[in-house]
Design a protein around this motif. Structure first.
Motif, short mmCIF file in Angstrom:
data_model
loop_
_atom_site.label_atom_id
_atom_site.label_comp_id
_atom_site.label_asym_id
_atom_site.label_seq_id
_atom_site.Cartn_x
_atom_site.Cartn_y
_atom_site.Cartn_z
N ALA A 8 22.87 -68.34 10.83
CA ALA A 8 23.31 -67.36 11.84
C ALA A 8 24.05 -68.09 12.94
N PHE A 9 25.00 -67.43 13.56
CA PHE A 9 25.76 -67.98 14.68
C PHE A 9 26.48 -69.28 14.31
N LYS A 11 25.29 -71.62 12.53
CA LYS A 11 24.31 -72.70 12.44
C LYS A 11 23.33 -72.38 11.32
N VAL A 12 22.60 -73.39 10.89
CA VAL A 12 21.51 -73.18 9.94
C VAL A 12 20.20 -73.49 10.65
N PHE A 13 19.29 -72.53 10.63
CA PHE A 13 17.97 -72.68 11.24
C PHE A 13 16.96 -72.95 10.13
N ASP A 14 16.35 -74.13 10.14
CA ASP A 14 15.30 -74.47 9.19
C ASP A 14 13.96 -74.34 9.90
N LEU A 15 13.09 -73.50 9.37
CA LEU A 15 11.77 -73.37 9.98
C LEU A 15 10.99 -74.65 9.74
N ASP A 16 10.34 -75.16 10.80
CA ASP A 16 9.53 -76.36 10.65
C ASP A 16 8.15 -75.97 10.13
N GLN A 17 7.31 -76.98 9.88
CA GLN A 17 6.00 -76.72 9.28
C GLN A 17 5.11 -75.84 10.15
N SER A 18 5.17 -76.00 11.47
CA SER A 18 4.33 -75.16 12.33
C SER A 18 4.81 -73.70 12.32
N GLN A 19 6.12 -73.50 12.23
CA GLN A 19 6.66 -72.13 12.14
C GLN A 19 6.31 -71.50 10.80
N GLY A 38 22.98 -58.69 23.49
CA GLY A 38 22.27 -59.51 24.46
C GLY A 38 23.13 -59.96 25.62
N TYR A 39 22.47 -60.56 26.59
CA TYR A 39 23.12 -61.13 27.77
C TYR A 39 22.91 -62.65 27.73
N PRO A 40 23.92 -63.42 28.11
CA PRO A 40 23.77 -64.89 28.07
C PRO A 40 22.55 -65.40 28.83
N THR A 41 22.20 -64.79 29.95
CA THR A 41 21.04 -65.24 30.73
C THR A 41 19.71 -64.96 30.03
N LEU A 42 19.72 -64.05 29.04
CA LEU A 42 18.51 -63.71 28.29
C LEU A 42 18.54 -64.28 26.87
N GLY A 43 19.44 -65.22 26.61
CA GLY A 43 19.48 -65.85 25.30
C GLY A 43 20.69 -65.51 24.48
N GLY A 44 21.51 -64.58 24.94
CA GLY A 44 22.72 -64.21 24.20
C GLY A 44 22.42 -63.30 23.01
N GLU A 45 23.34 -63.26 22.08
CA GLU A 45 23.17 -62.42 20.89
C GLU A 45 21.88 -62.82 20.18
N THR A 46 21.13 -61.81 19.73
CA THR A 46 19.83 -62.05 19.10
C THR A 46 19.74 -61.30 17.79
N ILE A 47 19.17 -61.97 16.78
CA ILE A 47 18.92 -61.36 15.47
C ILE A 47 17.41 -61.32 15.27
N TYR A 48 16.91 -60.18 14.84
CA TYR A 48 15.49 -59.98 14.57
C TYR A 48 15.30 -59.79 13.07
N ILE A 49 14.44 -60.59 12.47
CA ILE A 49 14.09 -60.41 11.06
C ILE A 49 12.61 -60.05 11.02
N LYS A 50 12.33 -58.87 10.55
CA LYS A 50 10.94 -58.39 10.46
C LYS A 50 10.50 -58.51 9.00
N LEU A 51 9.46 -59.29 8.78
CA LEU A 51 8.85 -59.43 7.46
C LEU A 51 7.56 -58.62 7.50
N MET A 67 15.93 -65.00 16.35
CA MET A 67 16.92 -66.06 16.53
C MET A 67 17.91 -65.61 17.58
N SER A 68 18.08 -66.45 18.61
CA SER A 68 19.09 -66.13 19.61
C SER A 68 20.11 -67.25 19.69
N GLU A 69 21.29 -66.87 20.06
CA GLU A 69 22.41 -67.79 20.12
C GLU A 69 22.11 -68.97 21.04
N GLU A 70 21.45 -68.72 22.16
CA GLU A 70 21.18 -69.76 23.15
C GLU A 70 19.79 -70.39 23.01
#
Length: 80
Positions: A8-9, A11-19, A38-51, A67-70
């Motif tokens: 996303a954005f 970039k590739v986000f790899d979840l670590d072992q604790s996540q 979203g707003y840049p001061t609140l993290g920018g664009e945000t994607i929500y994945i609900k499992l 996941m947020s851009e910032e």
């Protein structure tokens, strides 16, 4: 779950072992993806994945990958 990568954005986000451990034990039979500009001061664009685990009679368990851009990636059991 052994690994999970999300692209996303540009970039590739790899979840670590604790996540991954936060998702452990959750039986998943559904996924929902949504986003907000979203707003840049609140993290920018945000994607929500609900499992979630659910049926037509209702939802029984859910986890959110946010996941947020910032701010990067986080796992939550509830959004608020």
């Amino acid at each position: 779950m052994r690994n999970l990568s999300i692209s996303a954005f540009g970039k590739v986000f790899d979840l670590d072992q604790s996540q991954l451990a936060m998702l452990d034990g959750t039986i998943i039979n559904g996924i929902q993806i949504s986003s907000e500009a979203g707003y840049p001061t609140l993290g920018g664009e945000t994607i929500y994945i609900k499992l979630f685990m659910g049926f037509t009679s209702g939802e029984y368990d859910s986890k959110y990958i946010i996941m947020s851009e910032e701010s990067g990636l986080e796992i939550k059991s509830k959004l608020r």
